[in-house]
Design an enzyme around this catalytic site. Structure first.
Site, PDB file in Angstrom:
ATOM      1  N   CYS A   1       0.834  -1.056   0.224  1.00  0.00           N
ATOM      2  CA  CYS A   1      -0.065   0.025   0.132  1.00  0.00           C
ATOM      3  C   CYS A   1       0.841   1.253  -0.064  1.00  0.00           C
ATOM      4  CB  CYS A   1      -0.982   0.136   1.299  1.00  0.00           C
ATOM      5  SG  CYS A   1      -0.178   0.387   2.690  1.00  0.00           S
TER       6      CYS A   1
ATOM      7  N   ASN B   1       2.391   1.583   4.159  1.00  0.00           N
ATOM      8  CA  ASN B   1       2.633   0.434   5.018  1.00  0.00           C
ATOM      9  C   ASN B   1       2.365   0.434   6.546  1.00  0.00           C
ATOM     10  OD1 ASN B   1       5.606  -1.885   5.638  1.00  0.00           O
ATOM     11  ND2 ASN B   1       3.613  -2.315   5.250  1.00  0.00           N
TER      12      ASN B   1
ATOM     13  N   CYS C   1      -1.217   0.913   7.346  1.00  0.00           N
ATOM     14  CA  CYS C   1      -2.550   0.743   7.337  1.00  0.00           C
ATOM     15  C   CYS C   1      -3.000  -0.699   6.686  1.00  0.00           C
ATOM     16  CB  CYS C   1      -3.501   1.665   7.147  1.00  0.00           C
ATOM     17  SG  CYS C   1      -3.463   3.236   8.248  1.00  0.00           S
ATOM     18  N   ARG C   2      -3.201  -0.416   5.556  1.00  0.00           N
ATOM     19  CA  ARG C   2      -3.858  -1.625   4.546  1.00  0.00           C
ATOM     20  C   ARG C   2      -2.832  -2.623   4.472  1.00  0.00           C
ATOM     21  NH1 ARG C   2      -5.633   1.625  -0.475  1.00  0.00           N
ATOM     22  NH2 ARG C   2      -3.694   2.545   0.102  1.00  0.00           N
ATOM     23  N   SER C   3      -1.592  -2.641   4.089  1.00  0.00           N
ATOM     24  CA  SER C   3      -0.949  -3.827   3.705  1.00  0.00           C
ATOM     25  C   SER C   3      -0.313  -4.452   5.097  1.00  0.00           C
ATOM     26  CB  SER C   3       0.241  -3.368   2.702  1.00  0.00           C
ATOM     27  OG  SER C   3       1.217  -2.249   3.556  1.00  0.00           O
TER      28      SER C   3
ATOM     29  N   ASP D   1      -8.510   3.582   1.256  1.00  0.00           N
ATOM     30  CA  ASP D   1      -7.618   3.919   2.197  1.00  0.00           C
ATOM     31  C   ASP D   1      -8.272   4.536   3.424  1.00  0.00           C
ATOM     32  OD1 ASP D   1      -5.502   4.954   3.507  1.00  0.00           O
ATOM     33  OD2 ASP D   1      -4.468   5.613   1.903  1.00  0.00           O
TER      34      ASP D   1
END
Length: 158
Positions: A10, A13, A15-17, A129
């Protein structure tokens, strides 16, 4: 047996990934196939990395993982490197901007290793996001669905 290496990617690095990294690790542990995989995550930017040290997972993302019994303790942001293309079997982006930035870093995808997580699901699209939306619960659900679908693709029906 060769190990399947997956890197979730993401923007920062934080939050999402990392959420995808720890959700996928939990899924493969529960399925008893963790020895077949190496899972990590990275950023396309350096915004969350200062003097070589990455930020920890963003507290709301960490808290959402904890609500589901998952710890991301010790995870810090790292940036995707060109060499990661050769080192990993899958580079899995969270959204279209991540895809564009992955290609900027690694170049052409001659081995078809780069994909978007939600493309493994029937609905496709991007993982929004939560840094901007604030909806970490929806983000978790989308990532979970994407990880389940990716694992089904790799392992067959769960």
């Amino acid at each position: 047996m060769s190990i399947i290496k997956i890197m979730f990617v993401c923007h920062g690095n934080i939050c999402r990934s990392p959420m995808a990294e720890f959700i996928f690790k939990d899924l493969i542990n529960k399925k008893g196939v963790s020895k077949k995989y190496y899972i990590s995550s990275s950023a396309t930017s350096t915004e969350e990395i200062w003097n070589g040290v990455g930020s920890p997972v963003y507290p709301p993302a960490r808290n959402e993982l904890l609500k589901h019994g998952l710890s991301c303790e010790g995870k810090r942001a790292v940036q995707l490197k060109k060499s990661d293309y050769d080192d990993y079997d899958y580079l899995v982006a969270m959204d279209e901007n991540n895809l564009r930035n992955i290609f900027r870093i690694v170049g052409f995808d001659s081995d078809k290793k780069v994909s978007k997580l939600m493309n493994y699901t029937s609905r496709g699209g991007d993982v929004a996001d939560p840094w901007y939306s604030g909806d970490f619960e929806k983000c978790y659900r989308d990532i979970y669905d994407g990880c389940i679908s990716l694992l089904e693709r790799l392992e067959g029906d769960l």
